[in-house]
Each structure stands twice: as structure tokens, then as C-alpha cells.
Design an enzyme around this catalytic site. Structure first.
Site: not given
Ligand SMILES: Cc1ncc(C[n+]2csc(CCOP(=O)(O)OP(=O)(O)O)c2C)c(N)n1
Ligand SMILES: [Mg+2]
Length: 356
Positions: A252, A256, A265
Site C-alpha cells: 500500500r 493505513h 513508522y
């Protein structure tokens, strides 16, 4: 194990076919259908993110980068099959025929968003991770008992394989030889948790060994690999040969959900690089150019048609009243339990500005 489960590729990053066994099945019509559907879902995804930013829908889960996995697998289905999505699979559901308006209503918190198009067996998106797997197996087993040739497909992420429901679903399907395809999209992350912290195994496909069912690892950005290998798994299911676990290796690009910031992250440089190399739409475009099947003017006509369709779905969605937060308690159980009733009352009190 990576050698035992190599990634199956039918078209490389330059748009050249790498497995001649499938070339006779690849027509201009099929290719254009793949391309148009991928353009359509990517356009929808971008539009949905901007609607969320404008406060016109709620939190949204984007799938940009995973278009080949979702379109290729959904187009392999028969109209009578069952589709069990997660919250990231509305690219697959809209390709299968789910209404754009209802998908938008779902992201706006309205119950109508869970209603599939007439005659379409599409379940509401599974938000609790992996819960949709046993449901898909149950539907598939029911079809088997009825003696039909219908199958189920269930979508889930890499993180979902750590849940008990994943293992229960695979075991149940294997024992019952249920006609179900477990379609995993390995996009490398479960929110901020990378694959290496999620599992010790090198692949997800190898988990099929424990249940004695076929496990297939494919390039999830190669729409030909996704389409033909899903079709083969569905054929086996229909012929009474039981379930298959497919691991579509993908990525992706974005967050998210719109509530997430991926730069916290991971380095987003990888997403930027992939856009120019491994992108599923660009790869198919290269293939079409190699064949002389690509036409820039035709693409802009398709994009205009797509924008018109999406804009009209947005207008229809906006004719509905805003969601009432109290509605979320109403369909948890057939009859609300005491706990659910209490939670509803508590929320209504908070919304009225009263404290308990
Ligand atoms: C049972 C359960 N636990 C935790 C969560 C919170 N949660 C939402 S998405 C997610 C990550 C899932 O990752 P993955 O299965 O890889 O799917 P992806 O989001 O990458 O498509 C988690 C842990 C949840 N929704 N349900
Ligand atoms: Mg994931």
C-alpha cells in the site's frame, strides 16, 4: 520456504509476458477491461481521500497500490459467487458490482452502506480482523451441501494471519473441502507493524501446508498472475477439489487509514520508488504499449466517464442525512443485549452533554 513458494509472475515490470502458457488467453478486450477497472478504483480511492479531508465522509481506508490484486481477483468470480471483504477491499467489491453510492455511505457511517447491489452476495466489510474467514467458509460449505457450483472468495491482510480465525477458517475449509479461495493481500504492514514483526515464516502461502491445501504465492501487482491464478483456484473449488490459499504480494502506497501517518513508522521513499517501477496500472500500460493497444485519447475518455460516475455517486450519497452515532448499536445482535442498550444510553447522554 521461499524457494518452495516462489512468487508467480506472468508479466514483468516492463510489461513483457514471462509465461507463454497464458498468452493465447490474453485478448485486447480482457486487457482493456482490467485497465479500465484499475483506473476506476484508483480514481475512486483518490476522490474518497479528498472527501474525507473535506469532512464529507468519515475515516477512510485507502488501497492505492493494490489495484491489480483487487480487480484481477474480483473479475475472476462468477456472478453467483460470494465475496467477503475486509475494510480495504472496496476496490474488489465495486469491481464485482457493489454500488459506489453504498460504499461511500458505508464510509459515512450509514447502515445502507452494508447493503449489496440487488442479487450480489457481498458481505459487509469485516472490521474485526479475520472474522470474515470462517463466515466465507460457512457460505462455501452451504453451497457445497446444496450441490451448486458456486464458490466464496475471502479477502484479508498479512496481519490477519496472526488471528485464530485465520487458522480456524483454513482448518474448517480443509476438513470440509469447502469451495473457498482465501485471498491474502500481503502489503507488508499491519498498520505500523511490519511483516518481520508479525510472523517468523518467510511466506504466507506456506501456511497452507499445515492444512494440506494448495498454497500459491503470486505477484499481487501483476494483474495477469492475479486473474489467472485466482481463476484456477476457483475452478478447483467448483470441481470439488477444495480450498486454496493465495498470497498476493503487494504494497500500500499510502496510509493505513486517513487516521494514520505512515511517516511515523516507515520511510515513504519506498512507496515513491514503487510508483515508477512496480505500479500495477503502469505495468499494464507498458504491456499495452508493447502490443500497440494503448491510446492516450481513449484513456482520457475513460477517465471522464469514470469521474462522471463517481461524481454522481457522491451526489447521491450526499442526499442522505448524516449518520446518527446511536445507529451503530442497532444491528450488533438481532435483539440488543443489556450491555449494548446501556452503552447506547451512555453515548446518548454524552452527546446531549450530560455526565453520568
Ligand atoms: C480483532 C482486531 N484486532 C485489532 C484490530 C485493529 N486493527 C485494525 S486494522 C489492523 C491491521 C490489520 O493488518 P492487515 O491484516 O495486514 O490488513 P491491512 O490493513 O494491511 O489491509 C489492526 C490490528 C481490529 N480491527 N480487529
Ligand atoms: Mg497488511
Amino acid at each position: 520456504m521461499e524457494n518452495q513458494f516462489p512468487i508467480k509472475v506472468l508479466m514483468d515490470e516492463n510489461g513483457n509476458l514471462t509465461d507463454e502458457n497464458y498468452s493465447s488467453k490474453i485478448t485486447k478486450e480482457l486487457t482493456e477491461n482490467f485497465y479500465k477497472n484499475m483506473l476506476r478504483i484508483r480514481t475512486f480511492d483518490k476522490k474518497a481521500i479528498s472527501l474525507q479531508r473535506q469532512g464529507r465522509i468519515g475515516t477512510y481506508a485507502p488501497f492505492e497500490g493494490q489495484e491489480a490484486s483487487q480487480v484481477g481477483s474480483a473479475l475472476a468470480l462468477n456472478q453467483e459467487d460470494w465475496l467477503f471483504p475486509s475494510y480495504r477491499d472496496h476496490g474488489a467489491t465495486m469491481t464485482f458490482g457493489h454500488s459506489l453510492r453504498n460504499i461511500l455511505l458505508f464510509w459515512n457511517g450509514r447502515n445502507e452502506g452494508c447493503i449489496p447491489a440487488e442479487g450480489k452476495k457481498v458481505f459487509p466489510p469485516g472490521i474485526p480482523i479475520a472474522t470474515q474467514l470462517p463466515h466465507a467458509v460457512g457460505a462455501a460449505y452451504a453451497e457445497k451441501r446444496k450441490g451448486t457450483k458456486n464458490a466464496s472468495i475471502v479477502y484479508f491482510g498479512d496481519g490477519a494471519t496472526s488471528e485464530g480465525d485465520f487458522h480456524e477458517g483454513l482448518n474448517f475449509a480443509s476438513v470440509l473441502q469447502a469451495p473457498v479461495v482465501f485471498f491474502n493481500q500481503n502489503n507488508g504492514y499491519a498498520i505500523s507493524v511490519p511483516l518481520s514483526k508479525q510472523m517468523k515464516t518467510a511466506t504466507i502461502a506456506q501456511k497452507a501446508l499445515a492444512y494440506d491445501i494448495p498454497g500459491q504465492r503470486i505477484d499481487g501487482n501483476d494483474i495477469f498472475a492475479v486473474y489467472f491464478l485466482t481463476l484456477e483456484a476457483l475452478d478447483r473449488a467448483r470441481n470439488g477439489e477444495g480450498p486454496t490459499l493465495i498470497e498476493a504480494v503487494t504494497w500500500r502506497y499510502g496510509a493505513h487509514t486517513t487516521a494514520d501517518d505512515p511517516t511515523k513508522y516507515r520511510n515513504q521513499q519506498e512507496s515513491d520508488e514503487r510508483r515508477g517501477t512496480k505500479d500495477p496500472i503502469l505495468r499494464l500500460e507498458r504491456f499495452m504499449k508493447n502490443r500497440g493497444w494503448f491510446n492516450e485519447e481513449e484513456k482520457s475518455v475513460w477517465l471522464d466517464e469514470i469521474s462522471e460516475e463517481i461524481d454522481s455517486a457522491i451526489s447521491e450519497m450526499e442526499r442522505f442525512p448524516k449518520a446518527d452515532p446511536a445507529d451503530m448499536f442497532d444491528h450488533v445482535f438481532e435483539k440488543p443485549t443489556w450491555g449494548i442498550q446501556q452503552q447506547k444510553q451512555d453515548l446518548l447522554q454524552v452527546l446531549r452533554g450530560e455526565t453520568r
